[in-house]
Design a protein around this motif. Structure first.
Motif, PDB file in Angstrom:
ATOM      1  N   UNK A  70       0.823  -1.203   0.000  1.00 40.08           N
ATOM      2  CA  UNK A  70       0.000   0.000   0.000  1.00 40.08           C
ATOM      3  C   UNK A  70       0.866   1.266   0.000  1.00 40.08           C
ATOM      4  N   UNK A  71       1.945   1.260   0.792  1.00 37.33           N
ATOM      5  CA  UNK A  71       2.816   2.432   0.879  1.00 37.33           C
ATOM      6  C   UNK A  71       3.552   2.712  -0.430  1.00 37.33           C
ATOM      7  N   UNK A  72       3.993   1.644  -1.105  1.00 36.94           N
ATOM      8  CA  UNK A  72       4.772   1.781  -2.347  1.00 36.94           C
ATOM      9  C   UNK A  72       4.116   0.896  -3.413  1.00 36.94           C
ATOM     10  N   UNK A  73       3.056   1.382  -4.050  1.00 39.78           N
ATOM     11  CA  UNK A  73       2.331   0.559  -5.028  1.00 39.78           C
ATOM     12  C   UNK A  73       3.074   0.436  -6.356  1.00 39.78           C
ATOM     13  N   UNK A  74       2.671  -0.538  -7.127  1.00 39.12           N
ATOM     14  CA  UNK A  74       3.197  -0.720  -8.480  1.00 39.12           C
ATOM     15  C   UNK A  74       2.477   0.217  -9.450  1.00 39.12           C
ATOM     16  N   UNK A  75       3.077   0.346 -10.652  1.00 36.94           N
ATOM     17  CA  UNK A  75       2.461   1.044 -11.783  1.00 36.94           C
ATOM     18  C   UNK A  75       2.132   2.519 -11.538  1.00 36.94           C
ATOM     19  N   UNK A  76       2.935   3.197 -10.743  1.00 43.79           N
ATOM     20  CA  UNK A  76       2.709   4.632 -10.562  1.00 43.79           C
ATOM     21  C   UNK A  76       3.174   5.365 -11.823  1.00 43.79           C
ATOM     22  N   UNK A  83      11.879  -0.761 -16.923  1.00 41.43           N
ATOM     23  CA  UNK A  83      12.310  -1.796 -17.871  1.00 41.43           C
ATOM     24  C   UNK A  83      12.331  -3.205 -17.289  1.00 41.43           C
ATOM     25  N   UNK A  84      12.470  -3.320 -15.971  1.00 45.46           N
ATOM     26  CA  UNK A  84      12.587  -4.642 -15.355  1.00 45.46           C
ATOM     27  C   UNK A  84      11.272  -5.149 -14.761  1.00 45.46           C
ATOM     28  N   UNK A  85      10.183  -4.500 -15.087  1.00 37.71           N
ATOM     29  CA  UNK A  85       8.877  -4.961 -14.618  1.00 37.71           C
ATOM     30  C   UNK A  85       8.240  -3.991 -13.645  1.00 37.71           C
ATOM     31  N   UNK A  86       6.944  -4.123 -13.497  1.00 34.54           N
ATOM     32  CA  UNK A  86       6.178  -3.186 -12.662  1.00 34.54           C
ATOM     33  C   UNK A  86       6.473  -3.327 -11.178  1.00 34.54           C
ATOM     34  N   UNK A  87       7.070  -4.455 -10.778  1.00 34.13           N
ATOM     35  CA  UNK A  87       7.379  -4.636  -9.359  1.00 34.13           C
ATOM     36  C   UNK A  87       8.809  -4.224  -9.007  1.00 34.13           C
ATOM     37  N   UNK A  88       9.634  -3.854 -10.006  1.00 33.91           N
ATOM     38  CA  UNK A  88      11.047  -3.600  -9.736  1.00 33.91           C
ATOM     39  C   UNK A  88      11.297  -2.276  -9.020  1.00 33.91           C
ATOM     40  N   UNK A 123      11.044 -10.135   0.689  1.00 33.25           N
ATOM     41  CA  UNK A 123      11.176 -10.294  -0.757  1.00 33.25           C
ATOM     42  C   UNK A 123      10.158  -9.367  -1.415  1.00 33.25           C
ATOM     43  N   UNK A 124      10.665  -8.386  -2.157  1.00 28.41           N
ATOM     44  CA  UNK A 124       9.795  -7.375  -2.741  1.00 28.41           C
ATOM     45  C   UNK A 124       9.474  -7.620  -4.218  1.00 28.41           C
ATOM     46  N   UNK A 125      10.086  -8.634  -4.817  1.00 23.35           N
ATOM     47  CA  UNK A 125       9.787  -8.975  -6.217  1.00 23.35           C
ATOM     48  C   UNK A 125       8.883 -10.200  -6.243  1.00 23.35           C
ATOM     49  N   UNK A 126       8.098 -10.320  -7.319  1.00 22.92           N
ATOM     50  CA  UNK A 126       7.263 -11.524  -7.474  1.00 22.92           C
ATOM     51  C   UNK A 126       8.144 -12.759  -7.645  1.00 22.92           C
ATOM     52  N   UNK A 127       9.210 -12.629  -8.418  1.00 24.96           N
ATOM     53  CA  UNK A 127      10.145 -13.740  -8.649  1.00 24.96           C
ATOM     54  C   UNK A 127      11.567 -13.237  -8.429  1.00 24.96           C
ATOM     55  N   UNK A 128      11.928 -13.038  -7.182  1.00 26.57           N
ATOM     56  CA  UNK A 128      13.235 -12.453  -6.865  1.00 26.57           C
ATOM     57  C   UNK A 128      14.407 -13.399  -7.024  1.00 26.57           C
ATOM     58  N   UNK A 129      14.144 -14.679  -7.023  1.00 32.00           N
ATOM     59  CA  UNK A 129      15.228 -15.647  -7.151  1.00 32.00           C
ATOM     60  C   UNK A 129      15.933 -15.889  -5.827  1.00 32.00           C
TER      61      UNK A 129
END
Length: 140
Positions: A70-76, A83-88, A123-129
């Protein structure tokens, strides 16, 4: 002064707040030799972070993920780094807010944490590895 240092590779995890205290302890068995000292725990990434919080109720970890999403949303629309995705970009911001390092006292061969404290990998990425952590213990 004695210095112990290990680099651990943590398994990939989904986005969220994950309790990793036991994994860290098992990854550095030399901690048992430390009567008193300090452990410096450093995450070698910019889209994940470390923090310490409650280890008992898993709802806390769920709520922490909800709060940070909520504090730091995607797609702002003002994000330039996309370039590295909406979650980067949100992952980088969350990582800066929480940080990548913790300092934890070591006493009698264990992390000297409060009763309800645990160490989280955030983990803040969907697929952080897989993530890498360096633990350095300084002791007498």
């Amino acid at each position: 002064m004695k210095i112990i240092q290990k680099e651990l590779r943590l398994k990939p995890r989904a986005r969220g707040f994950h309790l990793i205290t036991s994994e860290l302890i098992s990854g550095i068995p030399e901690i048992a030799e430390t009567e008193s000292g300090l452990a410096f725990i450093h995450l070698k990434h910019t889209s994940a972070s470390l923090t310490m919080n409650e280890n008992a109720d898993p709802d806390v970890r769920t709520d922490m993920e909800s709060i940070f999403s909520h504090l730091v949303p995607e797609n702002e629309p003002y994000y330039v780094h996309t370039l590295e995705g909406s979650d980067d970009m949100p992952a980088h911001a969350k990582s800066s807010i929480l940080g990548q390092s913790l300092t934890v006292p070591v006493t009698s061969g264990r992390f000297n944490l409060g009763t309800w404290q645990g160490i989280y990998l955030c983990e803040h990425r969907r697929d952080g590895g897989a993530r890498r952590i360096v633990i350095t213990i300084l002791s007498d």
